[in-house]
Write an enzyme that holds these catalytic residues in place. Structure first.
Site, mmCIF file in Angstrom:
data_model
loop_
_atom_site.group_PDB
_atom_site.id
_atom_site.type_symbol
_atom_site.label_atom_id
_atom_site.label_comp_id
_atom_site.label_asym_id
_atom_site.label_seq_id
_atom_site.Cartn_x
_atom_site.Cartn_y
_atom_site.Cartn_z
ATOM 1 C CG ASP A 67 -0.265 -0.382 2.525
ATOM 2 O OD1 ASP A 67 0.980 -0.440 2.560
ATOM 3 O OD2 ASP A 67 -0.962 -0.625 3.511
ATOM 4 C CG ASN A 136 -8.991 -1.247 11.726
ATOM 5 O OD1 ASN A 136 -8.024 -1.879 11.317
ATOM 6 N ND2 ASN A 136 -9.446 -0.181 11.114
ATOM 7 C CG HIS A 138 -5.799 -1.920 8.640
ATOM 8 N ND1 HIS A 138 -5.980 -0.724 9.294
ATOM 9 C CD2 HIS A 138 -4.445 -2.074 8.549
ATOM 10 C CE1 HIS A 138 -4.808 -0.201 9.569
ATOM 11 N NE2 HIS A 138 -3.858 -0.994 9.127
ATOM 12 C CD GLU A 143 -8.718 1.162 7.518
ATOM 13 O OE1 GLU A 143 -8.758 0.238 8.363
ATOM 14 O OE2 GLU A 143 -8.144 2.240 7.726
HETATM 15 C C1 GLP Z 1 -0.424 0.464 8.610
HETATM 16 C C2 GLP Z 1 -0.102 -0.367 7.380
HETATM 17 C C3 GLP Z 1 -0.346 -1.838 7.601
HETATM 18 C C4 GLP Z 1 0.255 -2.268 8.925
HETATM 19 C C5 GLP Z 1 -0.436 -1.528 10.045
HETATM 20 C C6 GLP Z 1 0.041 -1.933 11.438
HETATM 21 O O1 GLP Z 1 -1.701 0.968 8.663
HETATM 22 N N1 GLP Z 1 -0.814 0.034 6.225
HETATM 23 O O2 GLP Z 1 0.206 -2.581 6.520
HETATM 24 O O3 GLP Z 1 0.110 -3.646 9.094
HETATM 25 O O4 GLP Z 1 -0.177 -0.152 9.851
HETATM 26 O O5 GLP Z 1 1.166 -1.204 11.779
HETATM 27 P P1 GLP Z 1 2.101 -1.475 13.016
HETATM 28 O O6 GLP Z 1 2.952 -2.611 12.612
HETATM 29 O O7 GLP Z 1 2.880 -0.205 13.174
HETATM 30 O O8 GLP Z 1 1.217 -1.785 14.162
#
Ligand code: GLP
Length: 236
Positions: A67, A136, A138, A143
């Site tokens: 992404d 959440n 995702h 989402e």
């Molecule tokens: C972002 C990314 C996700 C990732 C998520 C969790 O929103 N788009 O790909 O998995 O954050 O991030 P973290 O690893 O910092 O908890």
């Protein structure tokens, strides 16, 4: 489903890096699906260390990232392209032209989404997809929704995602409200999926995603249907 409990973040990172490293050794020209967020940083660090020791060679590897934020340029330090260049690409012998991240500055986002899906297909699909998980549920930026979005698409980020990611920006207003993300189909079609989750705030969502009902309201729950899913977690 292969559930691996790690003793701490370092152990989680090493286990995840071992899975990626095995993939690259078994298929040097593999397609790696990569992720951002704070969780994979240790995994990338471990891969860089092994590369420096001569244990892993990225010269033929191709990558597709999940992404990117809409509106952030590759040299913005909060863009996912910047993150990948900093944490991995600039530190190993991967060819930059073999690395792909959705273009957050595309003039036409719809067109960019189609281009990205076509690109993944042309590469022959993803051999191993690395995933983090949002609080959440995702994955990428898929989402919670009323249906699973199959292909690369533009998303309006959840308020909770904007809040969670605000820690990386000066103010919450700077967090982009939209992103481009690979769809559920590309993720599910990956031959292997490696999901990593670290910290106590991921415990509840991981339990829901892996053991609760499969629903687009918890996007990661679809992974229960993946035939080759490995989850490395540490909730301490
Ligand atoms: C972002 C990314 C996700 C990732 C998520 C969790 O929103 N788009 O790909 O998995 O954050 O991030 P973290 O690893 O910092 O908890």
């Amino acid at each position: 489903m292969n559930l691996l409990k790690a003793s701490d973040y370092k152990d989680l990172s090493r286990k995840a890096a071992n899975v990626i490293s095995a993939q690259v050794i078994l298929k040097p020209d593999c397609v790696l699906g990569l992720a951002t967020g704070s969780t994979p940083i240790g995994t990338y660090k471990q891969l860089v260390e092994w590369y420096e020791k001569g244990d892993i060679d990225f010269s033929e590897v191709k990558t597709v990232n999940l992404d990117e934020y809409c509106g952030l340029s590759p040299d913005n330090d909060q863009s996912y392209r910047y993150f990948m260049n900093q944490n991995l690409f600039s530190q190993v012998n991967i060819k930059l032209e073999n690395t792909n991240v959705p273009n957050g500055l595309a003039a036409d986002y719809e067109e960019e989404c189609s281009r990205y899906d076509k690109l993944i297909a042309e590469l022959g699909g993803i051999d191993l997809q690395l995933l983090g998980i949002g609080r959440n549920g995702h994955i990428g930026f898929n989402e919670p929704d009323v249906s699973f979005e199959k292909t690369t698409h533009i998303v309006n980020l959840d308020e909770s995602t904007i809040e969670a990611n605000a820690r990386f920006f000066q103010t919450i207003d700077e967090v982009p409200k939209k992103a481009l993300t690979m769809g559920i189909k590309s993720i599910m079609q990956a031959k292997k999926v490696l999901l990593i989750a670290n910290g106590p705030d991921k415990k509840e969502i991981i339990e829901k995603a892996l053991h609760g009902p499969v629903t687009p309201d918890v996007p990661a729950s679809i992974l229960q249907f993946h035939p080759d899913l490995t989850v490395v977690y540490c909730f301490d």
